[in-house]
Design a protein around this motif. Sequence first.
Motif, PDB file in Angstrom:
ATOM      1  N   GLN A  43       3.494   9.915  13.108  1.00 20.70           N
ATOM      2  CA  GLN A  43       1.916  10.729  13.145  1.00 20.70           C
ATOM      3  C   GLN A  43       0.690  10.727  11.974  1.00 20.70           C
ATOM      4  OE1 GLN A  43       4.459  13.855  15.197  1.00 20.70           O
ATOM      5  NE2 GLN A  43       4.329  13.133  16.903  1.00 20.70           N
ATOM      6  N   GLY A  44       1.732  11.557  11.021  1.00 15.92           N
ATOM      7  CA  GLY A  44       0.938  11.768   9.258  1.00 15.92           C
ATOM      8  C   GLY A  44       0.579  10.040   8.972  1.00 15.92           C
ATOM      9  N   LEU A  45       1.727   9.427   9.380  1.00 14.97           N
ATOM     10  CA  LEU A  45       0.876   7.906   8.610  1.00 14.97           C
ATOM     11  C   LEU A  45      -0.066   7.010   9.656  1.00 14.97           C
ATOM     12  CD1 LEU A  45       1.366   5.508   7.081  1.00 14.97           C
ATOM     13  CD2 LEU A  45       3.541   5.023   8.138  1.00 14.97           C
ATOM     14  N   LEU A  46       0.075   7.729  11.436  1.00 17.44           N
ATOM     15  CA  LEU A  46      -1.181   6.904  11.788  1.00 17.44           C
ATOM     16  C   LEU A  46      -2.308   7.749  11.484  1.00 17.44           C
ATOM     17  CD1 LEU A  46       0.882   6.396  15.167  1.00 17.44           C
ATOM     18  CD2 LEU A  46      -0.268   4.450  14.147  1.00 17.44           C
ATOM     19  N   ARG A  47      -2.747   9.176  11.156  1.00 15.67           N
ATOM     20  CA  ARG A  47      -3.369  10.338  11.258  1.00 15.67           C
ATOM     21  C   ARG A  47      -4.284   9.308   9.752  1.00 15.67           C
ATOM     22  NH1 ARG A  47      -4.412  16.160  11.303  1.00 15.67           N
ATOM     23  NH2 ARG A  47      -6.137  16.116  11.015  1.00 15.67           N
ATOM     24  N   GLY A  48      -3.662   9.375   8.713  1.00 18.04           N
ATOM     25  CA  GLY A  48      -3.664   8.566   7.672  1.00 18.04           C
ATOM     26  C   GLY A  48      -5.095   7.366   7.477  1.00 18.04           C
ATOM     27  N   LEU A  49      -3.997   6.204   8.084  1.00 16.40           N
ATOM     28  CA  LEU A  49      -4.866   5.261   8.820  1.00 16.40           C
ATOM     29  C   LEU A  49      -6.301   5.075   9.651  1.00 16.40           C
ATOM     30  CD1 LEU A  49      -1.984   3.268   9.365  1.00 16.40           C
ATOM     31  CD2 LEU A  49      -3.710   3.420   7.402  1.00 16.40           C
ATOM     32  N   LYS A  50      -6.427   6.802   9.795  1.00 17.45           N
ATOM     33  CA  LYS A  50      -7.997   7.249  10.415  1.00 17.45           C
ATOM     34  C   LYS A  50      -7.914   6.847  12.022  1.00 17.45           C
ATOM     35  CE  LYS A  50     -10.700   8.457   7.082  1.00 17.45           C
ATOM     36  NZ  LYS A  50      -9.599   7.966   5.601  1.00 17.45           N
ATOM     37  N   ILE A  51      -6.212   6.815  12.719  1.00 18.55           N
ATOM     38  CA  ILE A  51      -5.670   5.942  14.123  1.00 18.55           C
ATOM     39  C   ILE A  51      -6.481   7.308  15.078  1.00 18.55           C
ATOM     40  CG2 ILE A  51      -4.231   5.266  15.407  1.00 18.55           C
ATOM     41  CD1 ILE A  51      -4.988   3.022  13.739  1.00 18.55           C
ATOM     42  N   LYS A  52      -7.061   7.652  16.123  1.00 14.28           N
ATOM     43  CA  LYS A  52      -7.988   8.255  16.899  1.00 14.28           C
ATOM     44  C   LYS A  52      -6.212   9.051  18.364  1.00 14.28           C
ATOM     45  CE  LYS A  52     -12.333   8.519  17.167  1.00 14.28           C
ATOM     46  NZ  LYS A  52     -12.622   7.185  17.008  1.00 14.28           N
TER      47      LYS A  52
END
Length: 151
Positions: A43-52
């Motif tokens: 979840q943090g990784l996706l957030r960091g990748l700017k995935i909504k």
Amino acid sequence: MKIISTSSFQTKKIGQLLAEELRGGEIICLSGDLGAGKTTFTQGLLRGLKIKGPYTSPTFTIVKEYHRKTQNVKHTLRARRSMLHVFHIDAYRITSKDLRELGFNDFAGKENSVVILEWPEKVKRLIPTKSVWINFQWVNEKEREITFDTK
Ligand SMILES: Nc1ncnc2c1ncn2[C@@H]1O[C@H](COP(=O)(O)OP(=O)(O)O)[C@@H](O)[C@H]1O
Ligand SMILES: [Mg+2]
């Protein structure tokens, strides 16, 4: 390298920090038992990748796919809109053969993709040697030991 995370917030934060280092083409293998923190980290990784969000778990879908536009490089003459494709895979219930049939070799390791793979040991035969392995270990209710191992 080993880190002790003392909360799920911190585990997400570590995932978010890793995202900043990614350039595309990475296959990130998250190993560790149920409840160790693999999905929380993702979840943090996706957030960091700017995935909504919302980031739904791929437990039943096996592969969850996200796409976002990459920033155009200002000095390129032909400003092309390119995409980053992020694949979050839960391999708990599948085999290498299943994952191959889901097109793994078509998207994994490509420069415009990032693959995040939970339960990599279930599909080990398909994973290129040049991948990032991160292990999660339950220490106690709140603590997890996260070990980074780049092969
Ligand atoms: N330090 C921590 N890091 C990650 N998760 C934690 C931590 N402390 C408690 N937790 C909890 O442990 C659970 C981890 O679940 P999850 O990320 O789904 O694990 P997995 O995907 O490895 O099965 C969550 O309920 C989360 O809130
Ligand atoms: Mg999980």
